[in-house]
Design a protein around this motif. Structure first.
Motif, mmCIF file in Angstrom:
data_model
loop_
_atom_site.group_PDB
_atom_site.id
_atom_site.type_symbol
_atom_site.label_atom_id
_atom_site.label_comp_id
_atom_site.label_asym_id
_atom_site.label_seq_id
_atom_site.Cartn_x
_atom_site.Cartn_y
_atom_site.Cartn_z
ATOM 1 N N LYS A 110 0.013 -7.870 -2.710
ATOM 2 C CA LYS A 110 1.459 -7.930 -2.966
ATOM 3 C C LYS A 110 2.087 -6.568 -3.296
ATOM 4 C CE LYS A 110 1.234 -12.709 -4.487
ATOM 5 N NZ LYS A 110 1.516 -13.665 -5.542
ATOM 6 N N ALA A 111 1.387 -5.487 -2.982
ATOM 7 C CA ALA A 111 1.929 -4.140 -3.229
ATOM 8 C C ALA A 111 1.952 -3.373 -1.914
ATOM 9 C CB ALA A 111 1.077 -3.404 -4.256
ATOM 10 N N SER A 112 2.914 -2.473 -1.779
ATOM 11 C CA SER A 112 3.044 -1.672 -0.569
ATOM 12 C C SER A 112 2.213 -0.393 -0.705
ATOM 13 C CB SER A 112 4.507 -1.312 -0.328
ATOM 14 O OG SER A 112 4.623 -0.573 0.863
ATOM 15 N N TYR A 113 1.342 -0.162 0.274
ATOM 16 C CA TYR A 113 0.525 1.042 0.354
ATOM 17 C C TYR A 113 0.903 1.804 1.615
ATOM 18 C CZ TYR A 113 -2.672 -0.646 -3.275
ATOM 19 O OH TYR A 113 -3.216 -1.058 -4.454
ATOM 20 N N GLU A 114 0.652 3.099 1.594
ATOM 21 C CA GLU A 114 0.890 3.922 2.773
ATOM 22 C C GLU A 114 -0.434 4.466 3.286
ATOM 23 O OE1 GLU A 114 2.893 8.186 4.019
ATOM 24 O OE2 GLU A 114 3.658 7.160 2.249
ATOM 25 N N VAL A 115 -0.681 4.333 4.585
ATOM 26 C CA VAL A 115 -1.894 4.884 5.197
ATOM 27 C C VAL A 115 -1.780 6.400 5.146
ATOM 28 C CG1 VAL A 115 -3.267 5.065 7.311
ATOM 29 C CG2 VAL A 115 -2.171 2.881 6.719
ATOM 30 N N ILE A 116 -2.779 7.045 4.528
ATOM 31 C CA ILE A 116 -2.752 8.508 4.423
ATOM 32 C C ILE A 116 -3.818 9.175 5.280
ATOM 33 C CG2 ILE A 116 -1.608 8.639 2.175
ATOM 34 C CD1 ILE A 116 -4.370 8.961 0.888
ATOM 35 N N ASN A 117 -4.818 8.393 5.723
ATOM 36 C CA ASN A 117 -5.898 8.971 6.508
ATOM 37 C C ASN A 117 -6.625 7.867 7.259
ATOM 38 O OD1 ASN A 117 -7.542 11.144 7.329
ATOM 39 N ND2 ASN A 117 -9.067 10.623 5.818
#
Length: 187
Positions: free
Chosen positions: A134-141
């Motif tokens: 339920k949390a937004s993550y950003e792909v960094i690699n």
């Protein structure tokens, strides 16, 4: 719950510190030993790890959020830009986790169940938003890595060439997540 056995190849003592560990590498002869309940199977020699200058070593101790842990195993992985280590850590309450180490950056992670659909590896790209727990993550690699070798005890079988396609994500605050596509479904 330590359990000491003897290496079927050289007779040296091999200690399994965690009941969940299924693989150990004999410190004396390098044999890769897989535990099947009470029996040990020698599946060959583990590849030599590459010198990487890591300050971490097997049996190093530390604390994470007030809980003590011991480093009990390591997987060394090669990717396009170099090497990284995943250190298997065992907490004094028998909970296990991972201490990732790459380019002087460390991250502690634990296997977590997510209810959301995990995107296919091929569809991932840096900057992409992914919802986990339920949390937004950003792909960094996004990396396709291969195992060079391992040491100590691990909760699953590995060997040279073991493929580890992974994606690292940054979340709210200082949260971090890794999506591991070495298994189906991904972890």
């Amino acid at each position: 719950m330590k359990r000491e056995v003897h290496c079927p190849s050289c007779g040296a003592p091999v200690v399994f510190q965690s009941a969940a560990s299924v693989l150990a590498v004999c410190e004396y002869c390098g044999s890769t030993l897989v535990r099947h309940d009470l029996d040990l199977e020698n599946i060959g020699k583990m590849a030599q790890l590459q010198a990487d200058g890591s300050p971490l070593q097997l049996r190093a101790e530390g604390r994470y959020r007030g809980a003590s842990f011991t480093v009990v195993g390591r997987i060394q992985l090669r990717f396009e830009k170099g090497l990284w280590n995943e250190w298997h850590v065992l907490f004094n309450d028998q909970r296990s986790g991972w201490l990732g180490e790459a380019a002087g950056i460390y991250a502690v992670s634990f296997l977590s169940e997510v209810k959301e659909a995990i995107p296919k590896f091929e569809a991932l790209y840096p900057g992409q938003a992914v919802i986990l727990r339920k949390a937004s993550y950003e792909v960094i690699n996004v990396e396709k890595a291969f195992c060079i070798g391992g040491e100590g005890e691990l909760p699953f079988e590995i060997g040279p060439g073991y493929e580890a396609p992974v994606a690292d994500l940054a979340g709210p605050g200082r949260q971090f997540a890794t999506l591991d596509y070495s298994e189906d479904p991904p972890l």
